[in-house]
Motif scaffolding. Structure first.
Motif, mmCIF file in Angstrom:
data_model
loop_
_atom_site.group_PDB
_atom_site.id
_atom_site.type_symbol
_atom_site.label_atom_id
_atom_site.label_comp_id
_atom_site.label_asym_id
_atom_site.label_seq_id
_atom_site.Cartn_x
_atom_site.Cartn_y
_atom_site.Cartn_z
ATOM 1 N N GLY A 1 18.471 22.171 -2.038
ATOM 2 C CA GLY A 1 19.603 21.376 -3.372
ATOM 3 C C GLY A 1 20.346 20.664 -3.997
ATOM 4 N N HIS A 2 19.457 19.095 -2.812
ATOM 5 C CA HIS A 2 19.946 18.176 -2.761
ATOM 6 C C HIS A 2 18.648 17.060 -3.134
ATOM 7 N N GLU A 3 18.807 16.398 -4.152
ATOM 8 C CA GLU A 3 18.671 14.990 -4.317
ATOM 9 C C GLU A 3 17.903 14.355 -3.333
ATOM 10 N N THR A 4 17.069 13.591 -3.274
ATOM 11 C CA THR A 4 15.754 13.265 -1.847
ATOM 12 C C THR A 4 14.672 12.643 -2.612
ATOM 13 N N TYR A 5 14.272 10.983 -2.162
ATOM 14 C CA TYR A 5 13.383 10.704 -2.128
ATOM 15 C C TYR A 5 12.565 10.215 -1.432
ATOM 16 N N ARG A 6 11.092 10.330 -1.863
ATOM 17 C CA ARG A 6 10.190 9.208 -0.936
ATOM 18 C C ARG A 6 9.586 7.859 -1.337
ATOM 19 N N GLU A 7 9.470 6.797 -0.286
ATOM 20 C CA GLU A 7 9.399 5.302 -1.178
ATOM 21 C C GLU A 7 7.772 4.717 -0.409
ATOM 22 N N VAL A 8 7.072 5.195 -0.832
ATOM 23 C CA VAL A 8 5.503 4.681 -0.679
ATOM 24 C C VAL A 8 5.174 3.348 -0.792
ATOM 25 N N LEU A 9 4.304 2.795 -0.452
ATOM 26 C CA LEU A 9 3.325 1.564 -0.969
ATOM 27 C C LEU A 9 1.879 1.761 -1.467
ATOM 28 N N ILE A 10 1.498 1.635 -2.568
ATOM 29 C CA ILE A 10 0.727 2.029 -2.942
ATOM 30 C C ILE A 10 0.118 1.110 -3.325
ATOM 31 N N ARG A 11 -1.711 0.945 -3.379
ATOM 32 C CA ARG A 11 -2.652 -0.451 -2.798
ATOM 33 C C ARG A 11 -3.837 0.324 -3.901
ATOM 34 N N VAL A 12 -4.118 -0.342 -5.000
ATOM 35 C CA VAL A 12 -5.514 0.322 -5.872
ATOM 36 C C VAL A 12 -5.901 -1.224 -5.647
ATOM 37 N N SER B 1 2.861 -6.536 -6.367
ATOM 38 C CA SER B 1 1.928 -7.954 -6.233
ATOM 39 C C SER B 1 0.589 -7.564 -6.880
ATOM 40 N N GLU B 2 -0.013 -8.866 -7.468
ATOM 41 C CA GLU B 2 -1.005 -8.419 -7.927
ATOM 42 C C GLU B 2 -2.432 -9.722 -7.664
ATOM 43 N N ASP B 3 -3.388 -9.066 -7.947
ATOM 44 C CA ASP B 3 -4.336 -10.205 -8.148
ATOM 45 C C ASP B 3 -5.833 -9.450 -9.003
ATOM 46 N N LYS B 4 -6.985 -10.239 -9.042
ATOM 47 C CA LYS B 4 -8.314 -9.806 -9.215
ATOM 48 C C LYS B 4 -8.611 -8.540 -8.558
ATOM 49 N N LYS B 5 -8.653 -8.541 -7.491
ATOM 50 C CA LYS B 5 -9.191 -7.440 -7.200
ATOM 51 C C LYS B 5 -7.947 -6.159 -6.183
ATOM 52 N N ALA B 6 -6.626 -6.390 -6.291
ATOM 53 C CA ALA B 6 -5.398 -5.397 -5.993
ATOM 54 C C ALA B 6 -4.443 -5.295 -6.376
ATOM 55 N N THR B 7 -4.100 -4.381 -6.752
ATOM 56 C CA THR B 7 -2.844 -4.105 -7.311
ATOM 57 C C THR B 7 -1.582 -3.427 -5.782
ATOM 58 N N THR B 8 -0.300 -3.723 -6.212
ATOM 59 C CA THR B 8 0.192 -3.320 -5.289
ATOM 60 C C THR B 8 1.320 -2.318 -5.826
ATOM 61 N N PHE B 9 1.849 -1.596 -5.616
ATOM 62 C CA PHE B 9 3.364 -0.899 -5.629
ATOM 63 C C PHE B 9 4.579 -0.268 -4.728
ATOM 64 N N ASN B 10 5.655 -1.128 -5.600
ATOM 65 C CA ASN B 10 7.053 0.009 -4.559
ATOM 66 C C ASN B 10 7.239 1.448 -5.394
ATOM 67 N N ALA B 11 6.576 2.641 -4.840
ATOM 68 C CA ALA B 11 6.202 3.454 -5.568
ATOM 69 C C ALA B 11 7.685 4.366 -4.715
ATOM 70 N N TYR B 12 8.329 5.286 -5.946
ATOM 71 C CA TYR B 12 9.016 5.672 -5.966
ATOM 72 C C TYR B 12 8.710 7.250 -6.062
ATOM 73 N N GLU B 13 9.332 8.496 -4.767
ATOM 74 C CA GLU B 13 9.257 10.271 -5.728
ATOM 75 C C GLU B 13 10.974 10.731 -5.762
ATOM 76 N N SER B 14 11.226 11.115 -6.320
ATOM 77 C CA SER B 14 12.249 11.729 -5.565
ATOM 78 C C SER B 14 11.897 13.267 -6.705
ATOM 79 N N TYR B 15 12.981 13.769 -5.639
ATOM 80 C CA TYR B 15 12.158 15.463 -5.899
ATOM 81 C C TYR B 15 13.973 16.012 -5.108
ATOM 82 N N LEU B 16 13.860 17.652 -4.906
ATOM 83 C CA LEU B 16 14.776 18.007 -4.691
ATOM 84 C C LEU B 16 14.562 19.233 -3.612
ATOM 85 N N GLU B 17 15.500 19.162 -2.895
ATOM 86 C CA GLU B 17 14.816 19.614 -1.227
ATOM 87 C C GLU B 17 16.643 20.341 -0.467
#
Length: 124
Positions: free
Chosen positions: A80-91, A62-78
């Motif tokens: 030896g297996h790929e996994t990810y972290r999902e976060v909500l980022i708001r600016v 979502s986005e408006d003149k005061k804030a933007t919100t993202f679904n954000a995905y970070e992938s990494y190895l743990e």
């Protein structure tokens, strides 16, 4: 009908012109972290060494003149297996050229929750 279309186009341009533009580099209030926004990604680096701490793939939620919100995905190895972290980022725009960046989330494979806040400003 033409008047409505013209009004809708003008209104759309007005809203877009006042949305937060996040492309570029931003420094945390402490000066320790550098946040680099590109079209669809966020890179978090240690400011002095430019060593990458995290990289997120961003999908605008979502986005408006005061804030933007993202679904954000970070992938990494743990283990030896790929996994990810999902976060909500708001600016959120606070003052002229100052923003509050917050992210909330958890890892996919384990119980881990995070909630972090950074005051950031653009590097010119």
């Amino acid at each position: 009908m033409r008047k409505f279309l013209l009004f809708a186009l003008l209104l759309g341009g007005f809203i877009e012109a006042h949305a937060i533009d996040l492309n570029g580099n931003y420094l945390s209030q402490s000066g320790e972290l550098l946040f680099r926004f590109t079209t669809d990604s966020l890179y978090v680096d240690i400011a002095q060494s430019h060593r990458n701490v995290s990289s997120f793939k961003l999908i605008k939620k979502s986005e408006d003149k005061k804030a933007t919100t993202f679904n954000a995905y970070e992938s990494y190895l743990e283990n030896g297996h790929e996994t990810y972290r999902e976060v909500l980022i708001r600016v959120t725009k606070e003052k002229s050229k100052k923003y509050l960046l917050e992210y909330f989330g958890k890892d996919k494979d384990r119980e881990y929750n995070t909630s972090e806040r950074y005051h950031i400003k653009p590097i010119e």
